[in-house]
Design a protein around this motif. Structure first.
Motif, PDB file in Angstrom:
ATOM      1  N   MET A 169       0.835  -1.187   0.000  1.00 47.50           N
ATOM      2  CA  MET A 169       0.000   0.000   0.000  1.00 47.50           C
ATOM      3  C   MET A 169       0.875   1.244   0.000  1.00 47.50           C
ATOM      4  N   LYS A 170       0.462   2.222  -0.773  1.00 44.47           N
ATOM      5  CA  LYS A 170       1.200   3.479  -0.847  1.00 44.47           C
ATOM      6  C   LYS A 170       1.053   4.255   0.452  1.00 44.47           C
ATOM      7  N   ARG A 171       2.020   5.111   0.696  1.00 43.97           N
ATOM      8  CA  ARG A 171       1.939   5.894   1.926  1.00 43.97           C
ATOM      9  C   ARG A 171       0.824   6.934   1.822  1.00 43.97           C
ATOM     10  N   HIS A 172       0.349   7.331   2.958  1.00 44.15           N
ATOM     11  CA  HIS A 172      -0.767   8.252   3.092  1.00 44.15           C
ATOM     12  C   HIS A 172      -0.257   9.690   2.950  1.00 44.15           C
ATOM     13  N   THR A 173      -0.742  10.436   1.947  1.00 45.08           N
ATOM     14  CA  THR A 173      -0.318  11.828   1.748  1.00 45.08           C
ATOM     15  C   THR A 173      -1.547  12.717   1.576  1.00 45.08           C
ATOM     16  N   TRP A 174      -1.365  13.998   1.776  1.00 44.01           N
ATOM     17  CA  TRP A 174      -2.465  14.934   1.603  1.00 44.01           C
ATOM     18  C   TRP A 174      -2.903  14.984   0.148  1.00 44.01           C
ATOM     19  N   GLN A 175      -1.944  14.805  -0.785  1.00 44.85           N
ATOM     20  CA  GLN A 175      -2.285  14.841  -2.202  1.00 44.85           C
ATOM     21  C   GLN A 175      -3.211  13.682  -2.576  1.00 44.85           C
ATOM     22  N   ARG A 176      -2.860  12.511  -2.075  1.00 46.63           N
ATOM     23  CA  ARG A 176      -3.666  11.320  -2.349  1.00 46.63           C
ATOM     24  C   ARG A 176      -5.068  11.474  -1.749  1.00 46.63           C
ATOM     25  N   ASP A 177      -5.125  12.006  -0.532  1.00 46.06           N
ATOM     26  CA  ASP A 177      -6.427  12.259   0.096  1.00 46.06           C
ATOM     27  C   ASP A 177      -7.234  13.269  -0.722  1.00 46.06           C
ATOM     28  N   ALA A 178      -6.566  14.295  -1.218  1.00 45.01           N
ATOM     29  CA  ALA A 178      -7.256  15.318  -2.009  1.00 45.01           C
ATOM     30  C   ALA A 178      -7.832  14.724  -3.297  1.00 45.01           C
ATOM     31  N   VAL A 179      -7.060  13.861  -3.955  1.00 45.41           N
ATOM     32  CA  VAL A 179      -7.529  13.217  -5.183  1.00 45.41           C
ATOM     33  C   VAL A 179      -8.698  12.289  -4.865  1.00 45.41           C
ATOM     34  N   ARG A 180      -8.571  11.487  -3.815  1.00 49.11           N
ATOM     35  CA  ARG A 180      -9.650  10.569  -3.417  1.00 49.11           C
ATOM     36  C   ARG A 180     -10.914  11.359  -3.097  1.00 49.11           C
ATOM     37  N   ASP A 181     -10.779  12.428  -2.305  1.00 44.07           N
ATOM     38  CA  ASP A 181     -11.946  13.234  -1.929  1.00 44.07           C
ATOM     39  C   ASP A 181     -12.597  13.870  -3.155  1.00 44.07           C
ATOM     40  N   ALA A 182     -11.793  14.391  -4.067  1.00 44.10           N
ATOM     41  CA  ALA A 182     -12.338  15.013  -5.280  1.00 44.10           C
ATOM     42  C   ALA A 182     -13.042  13.973  -6.147  1.00 44.10           C
ATOM     43  N   LEU A 183     -12.459  12.791  -6.243  1.00 46.60           N
ATOM     44  CA  LEU A 183     -13.063  11.720  -7.040  1.00 46.60           C
ATOM     45  C   LEU A 183     -14.391  11.283  -6.422  1.00 46.60           C
ATOM     46  N   ASN A 184     -14.454  11.258  -5.105  1.00 45.13           N
ATOM     47  CA  ASN A 184     -15.683  10.853  -4.421  1.00 45.13           C
ATOM     48  C   ASN A 184     -16.834  11.826  -4.628  1.00 45.13           C
ATOM     49  N   THR A 185     -16.539  13.051  -5.026  1.00 46.45           N
ATOM     50  CA  THR A 185     -17.609  14.031  -5.262  1.00 46.45           C
ATOM     51  C   THR A 185     -18.193  13.919  -6.668  1.00 46.45           C
ATOM     52  N   ARG A 186     -17.562  13.147  -7.534  1.00 49.84           N
ATOM     53  CA  ARG A 186     -18.013  13.003  -8.918  1.00 49.84           C
ATOM     54  C   ARG A 186     -18.846  11.744  -9.072  1.00 49.84           C
ATOM     55  N   GLU A 187     -19.930  11.827  -9.820  1.00 52.17           N
ATOM     56  CA  GLU A 187     -20.765  10.657 -10.058  1.00 52.17           C
ATOM     57  C   GLU A 187     -20.344   9.914 -11.319  1.00 52.17           C
ATOM     58  N   ASN A 188     -19.701  10.612 -12.233  1.00 54.43           N
ATOM     59  CA  ASN A 188     -19.350  10.022 -13.518  1.00 54.43           C
ATOM     60  C   ASN A 188     -17.846   9.833 -13.627  1.00 54.43           C
ATOM     61  N   PHE A 189     -17.430   9.133 -14.665  1.00 51.34           N
ATOM     62  CA  PHE A 189     -16.004   8.963 -14.932  1.00 51.34           C
ATOM     63  C   PHE A 189     -15.405  10.320 -15.282  1.00 51.34           C
ATOM     64  N   VAL A 190     -14.166  10.532 -14.870  1.00 48.06           N
ATOM     65  CA  VAL A 190     -13.492  11.813 -15.067  1.00 48.06           C
ATOM     66  C   VAL A 190     -12.030  11.549 -15.438  1.00 48.06           C
ATOM     67  N   SER A 191     -11.468  12.418 -16.246  1.00 51.11           N
ATOM     68  CA  SER A 191     -10.058  12.284 -16.610  1.00 51.11           C
ATOM     69  C   SER A 191      -9.185  12.918 -15.531  1.00 51.11           C
ATOM     70  N   ALA A 192      -7.921  12.586 -15.547  1.00 52.82           N
ATOM     71  CA  ALA A 192      -6.968  13.185 -14.608  1.00 52.82           C
ATOM     72  C   ALA A 192      -6.923  14.702 -14.816  1.00 52.82           C
ATOM     73  N   GLN A 193      -6.986  15.142 -16.074  1.00 48.23           N
ATOM     74  CA  GLN A 193      -6.948  16.578 -16.353  1.00 48.23           C
ATOM     75  C   GLN A 193      -8.166  17.294 -15.783  1.00 48.23           C
ATOM     76  N   GLN A 194      -9.334  16.677 -15.919  1.00 49.82           N
ATOM     77  CA  GLN A 194     -10.548  17.298 -15.381  1.00 49.82           C
ATOM     78  C   GLN A 194     -10.485  17.376 -13.859  1.00 49.82           C
ATOM     79  N   LEU A 195     -10.029  16.310 -13.237  1.00 47.53           N
ATOM     80  CA  LEU A 195      -9.934  16.293 -11.779  1.00 47.53           C
ATOM     81  C   LEU A 195      -8.884  17.292 -11.303  1.00 47.53           C
TER      82      LEU A 195
END
Length: 148
Positions: A1-27
């Protein structure tokens, strides 16, 4: 498992707010618009890691990887609107049975598969003047003459 970072949490949280598939650029754009200093390469890495760990679904569409948060440990399939991106998680017992049967016929064990069904959602079909099979069936029942 990767280490826990604020960046990873930010990406996970942002992804959790989306209902549809999203690209890395959009996120990445959404994160930056929200004031984050996260870099695009970091978003790509975090999304790839989340997909490997089962916290995100990924698919390829027109040569681009798209991601969507999912419930870890659940096997499911998707219906995805080609126009608006609406995504519905579905279970498909018939697909599971078919995959296991075909694998067994050929001597394979522990089959794994991914099924993503692309089409147009009811809203996009309606907007373009198309009718869904469900609407056609319902229409023919409603319009059928009643024999006394």
């Amino acid at each position: 498992m990767k280490r826990h970072t604020w960046q990873r949490d930010a990406v996970r949280d942002a992804l959790n707010t989306r209902e549809n598939f999203v690209s890395a650029q959009q996120l990445h754009a959404a994160l930056r618009a929200g004031g984050s200093s996260i870099g695009l390469a970091t978003v790509y890495r975090a999304l790839a890691d989340l997909a490997v760990e089962g916290e995100a679904d990924s698919l390829q569409q027109e040569g681009e990887s798209l991601y969507r948060a999912c419930t870890p440990g659940t096997h499911h399939h998707h219906l995805i609107c080609r126009r608006c991106g609406l995504t519905v998680e579905i279970e498909a017992d018939a697909v599971e049975q078919w995959a296991n049967s075909v694998a067994a016929e050929h001597g394979f064990t522990r089959p794994n598969h991914v099924v993503d069904v692309f089409g147009y959602c009811a809203g996009c079909s309606l907007a373009s003047g198309e009718t869904t099979q469900h609407e056609k069936t319902q229409g023919s029942i409603a319009e059928a003459p009643v024999n006394p």
